[in-house]
Each structure stands twice: as structure tokens, then as C-alpha cells.
Design a protein around this motif. Structure first.
Motif, PDB file in Angstrom:
ATOM      1  N   GLY A  43      13.727 -15.905 -59.457  1.00 39.79           N
ATOM      2  CA  GLY A  43      12.997 -16.867 -60.279  1.00 39.79           C
ATOM      3  C   GLY A  43      13.792 -17.119 -61.541  1.00 39.79           C
ATOM      4  O   GLY A  43      15.024 -17.012 -61.548  1.00 39.79           O
ATOM      5  N   PRO A  44      13.108 -17.406 -62.639  1.00 39.28           N
ATOM      6  CA  PRO A  44      13.825 -17.641 -63.894  1.00 39.28           C
ATOM      7  C   PRO A  44      14.596 -16.397 -64.335  1.00 39.28           C
ATOM      8  O   PRO A  44      14.140 -15.275 -64.153  1.00 39.28           O
ATOM      9  CB  PRO A  44      12.699 -17.937 -64.894  1.00 39.28           C
ATOM     10  N   SER A  45      15.775 -16.630 -64.875  1.00 37.61           N
ATOM     11  CA  SER A  45      16.545 -15.553 -65.487  1.00 37.61           C
ATOM     12  C   SER A  45      17.206 -16.131 -66.723  1.00 37.61           C
ATOM     13  O   SER A  45      17.448 -17.329 -66.802  1.00 37.61           O
ATOM     14  CB  SER A  45      17.577 -14.970 -64.516  1.00 37.61           C
ATOM     15  N   ALA A  46      17.466 -15.269 -67.695  1.00 36.51           N
ATOM     16  CA  ALA A  46      18.019 -15.773 -68.948  1.00 36.51           C
ATOM     17  C   ALA A  46      18.776 -14.674 -69.676  1.00 36.51           C
ATOM     18  O   ALA A  46      18.423 -13.502 -69.587  1.00 36.51           O
ATOM     19  CB  ALA A  46      16.899 -16.289 -69.851  1.00 36.51           C
ATOM     20  N   ARG A  47      19.808 -15.103 -70.367  1.00 34.92           N
ATOM     21  CA  ARG A  47      20.497 -14.228 -71.305  1.00 34.92           C
ATOM     22  C   ARG A  47      20.034 -14.698 -72.674  1.00 34.92           C
ATOM     23  O   ARG A  47      20.235 -15.852 -73.045  1.00 34.92           O
ATOM     24  CB  ARG A  47      22.009 -14.364 -71.166  1.00 34.92           C
ATOM     25  N   LEU A  48      19.409 -13.809 -73.411  1.00 31.01           N
ATOM     26  CA  LEU A  48      18.848 -14.192 -74.700  1.00 31.01           C
ATOM     27  C   LEU A  48      19.929 -14.259 -75.769  1.00 31.01           C
ATOM     28  O   LEU A  48      20.937 -13.564 -75.700  1.00 31.01           O
ATOM     29  CB  LEU A  48      17.769 -13.189 -75.120  1.00 31.01           C
ATOM     30  N   GLY A  49      19.678 -15.088 -76.765  1.00 27.37           N
ATOM     31  CA  GLY A  49      20.588 -15.199 -77.896  1.00 27.37           C
ATOM     32  C   GLY A  49      20.495 -13.971 -78.788  1.00 27.37           C
ATOM     33  O   GLY A  49      19.665 -13.079 -78.588  1.00 27.37           O
ATOM     34  N   SER A  50      21.312 -13.935 -79.785  1.00 23.37           N
ATOM     35  CA  SER A  50      21.392 -12.819 -80.715  1.00 23.37           C
ATOM     36  C   SER A  50      20.051 -12.554 -81.397  1.00 23.37           C
ATOM     37  O   SER A  50      19.310 -13.476 -81.733  1.00 23.37           O
ATOM     38  CB  SER A  50      22.445 -13.138 -81.781  1.00 23.37           C
ATOM     39  N   THR A  51      19.769 -11.274 -81.627  1.00 24.34           N
ATOM     40  CA  THR A  51      18.547 -10.932 -82.355  1.00 24.34           C
ATOM     41  C   THR A  51      18.608 -11.425 -83.794  1.00 24.34           C
ATOM     42  O   THR A  51      17.573 -11.570 -84.439  1.00 24.34           O
ATOM     43  CB  THR A  51      18.282  -9.419 -82.334  1.00 24.34           C
ATOM     44  N   ALA A  52      19.808 -11.713 -84.294  1.00 23.25           N
ATOM     45  CA  ALA A  52      19.927 -12.250 -85.658  1.00 23.25           C
ATOM     46  C   ALA A  52      19.220 -13.602 -85.778  1.00 23.25           C
ATOM     47  O   ALA A  52      18.774 -13.980 -86.854  1.00 23.25           O
ATOM     48  CB  ALA A  52      21.397 -12.384 -86.052  1.00 23.25           C
ATOM     49  N   GLY A  53      19.088 -14.324 -84.664  1.00 28.29           N
ATOM     50  CA  GLY A  53      18.405 -15.616 -84.673  1.00 28.29           C
ATOM     51  C   GLY A  53      16.945 -15.515 -84.274  1.00 28.29           C
ATOM     52  O   GLY A  53      16.252 -16.529 -84.167  1.00 28.29           O
ATOM     53  N   LEU A  78      17.823  -8.128 -74.254  1.00 27.52           N
ATOM     54  CA  LEU A  78      18.848  -9.164 -74.245  1.00 27.52           C
ATOM     55  C   LEU A  78      18.758 -10.138 -73.081  1.00 27.52           C
ATOM     56  O   LEU A  78      19.455 -11.140 -73.063  1.00 27.52           O
ATOM     57  CB  LEU A  78      20.240  -8.520 -74.252  1.00 27.52           C
ATOM     58  N   GLY A  79      17.927  -9.866 -72.095  1.00 29.94           N
ATOM     59  CA  GLY A  79      17.835 -10.792 -70.967  1.00 29.94           C
ATOM     60  C   GLY A  79      16.760 -10.370 -69.997  1.00 29.94           C
ATOM     61  O   GLY A  79      16.191  -9.291 -70.099  1.00 29.94           O
ATOM     62  N   LEU A  80      16.481 -11.268 -69.042  1.00 20.63           N
ATOM     63  CA  LEU A  80      15.457 -10.961 -68.064  1.00 20.63           C
ATOM     64  C   LEU A  80      15.698 -11.697 -66.762  1.00 20.63           C
ATOM     65  O   LEU A  80      16.407 -12.705 -66.717  1.00 20.63           O
ATOM     66  CB  LEU A  80      14.070 -11.328 -68.592  1.00 20.63           C
ATOM     67  N   TYR A  81      15.115 -11.167 -65.723  1.00 15.87           N
ATOM     68  CA  TYR A  81      15.138 -11.761 -64.390  1.00 15.87           C
ATOM     69  C   TYR A  81      13.716 -11.704 -63.870  1.00 15.87           C
ATOM     70  O   TYR A  81      13.006 -10.729 -64.118  1.00 15.87           O
ATOM     71  CB  TYR A  81      16.023 -10.944 -63.432  1.00 15.87           C
ATOM     72  N   VAL A  82      13.295 -12.714 -63.138  1.00 12.71           N
ATOM     73  CA  VAL A  82      12.035 -12.660 -62.406  1.00 12.71           C
ATOM     74  C   VAL A  82      12.402 -12.737 -60.938  1.00 12.71           C
ATOM     75  O   VAL A  82      13.076 -13.679 -60.514  1.00 12.71           O
ATOM     76  CB  VAL A  82      11.072 -13.802 -62.804  1.00 12.71           C
ATOM     77  N   VAL A  83      11.984 -11.723 -60.181  1.00 15.05           N
ATOM     78  CA  VAL A  83      12.357 -11.642 -58.774  1.00 15.05           C
ATOM     79  C   VAL A  83      11.105 -11.508 -57.912  1.00 15.05           C
ATOM     80  O   VAL A  83      10.097 -10.943 -58.335  1.00 15.05           O
ATOM     81  CB  VAL A  83      13.326 -10.467 -58.522  1.00 15.05           C
TER      82      VAL A  83
END
Length: 127
Positions: A43-53, A78-83
Motif C-alpha cells: 500500500g502507501p509507503s513513504a520516506r519522511l522528511g527531516s524532523t527539523a521540518g 523516518l518512514g512507513l509501509y502499509v502492507v
């Protein structure tokens, strides 16, 4: 059943990787992504941006927005996957595949209940 695989890592370490080191980790992760896509399990997966933002909304009423996630942990989310998996063991197996490509990361596996407009909520089969 859907599972979220949440990826945690020490952000400073990830940010210290050279472009080649980062590309090598991502190449390994993408092998797992491609396999899961072929199997129609990703499903959706993402690499998150820096925690500074990042910012956090908390408190009563409209809430207050503050800078940063303020996680009291060594690792940051820092990221997630939905499987889509038959059971928790299958989700753990996928997390192990991801871990082989990024062995210094930590992967948390959680059951997910999807909220879709107009669709009644399914019974929770959380394990």
C-alpha cells in the motif's frame, strides 16, 4: 489484514550517508518494494522528511503548534509501509526483508484498521 511497518533510525546517521551509501540502501529496499508491488501487497509507503521540518499539534481547543516532533527516543520515525498480509508473521517477514537492506534501522509492525468513507468498519482482528 493490513499492517503498518514503521521505520525508525537515528536521523543523524541517515543524514551522514554519502549519496552512494543512501542509494545502496534504497536499492535494496526497492527490491522488496518491487516484489510487494508485483504481489499486490504494498500500500502507501513513504520516506519522511527531516524532523527539523516537523511540527507537533497538541493541547485542548485549537491546540498549539510547536516545532519538532520532540520524540524522547534515540531513533526517529523516518518512514512507513502499509502492507496487506494474511497475518502478523507475514508482516514480520516483510520487515525482515527491509531490515536486510537497512540493518541498523528498527522496524515496528502494527495492525492497521483502514477508515474509508462510506465503508463500515471491519471487526478488529488485531493480534
Amino acid at each position: 489484514m493490513y499492517y503498518a511497518i514503521l521505520a525508525y533510525h537515528e536521523e543523524e546517521i541517515v543524514q551522514s550517508w554519502t549519496p552512494d551509501e543512501d542509494a545502496a540502501v534504497m536499492a535494496g529496499l526497492l527490491k522488496t518494494h518491487e516484489r510487494l508491488c508485483r504481489e499486490k501487497r504494498l500500500g502507501p509507503s513513504a520516506r519522511l522528511g527531516s524532523t527539523a521540518g516537523a511540527c507537533t499539534l497538541r493541547g485542548p481547543g485549537e491546540g498549539i503548534v510547536t516545532d519538532g516532533p520532540f520524540a524522547e527516543t534515540k531513533e526517529q520515525f523516518l518512514g512507513l509501509y502499509v502492507v496487506d498480509c494474511a497475518d502478523r508473521d507475514a508482516a514480520v517477514s516483510i520487515a525482515r526483508d527491509l531490515h536486510r537492506s537497512n540493518p541498523t534501522a528498527v522496524y515496528e509492525i502494527r495492525p492497521v484498521m483502514l477508515y474509508l468513507p462510506g465503508v463500515p468498519l471491519a471487526e478488529s482482528g488485531q493480534e
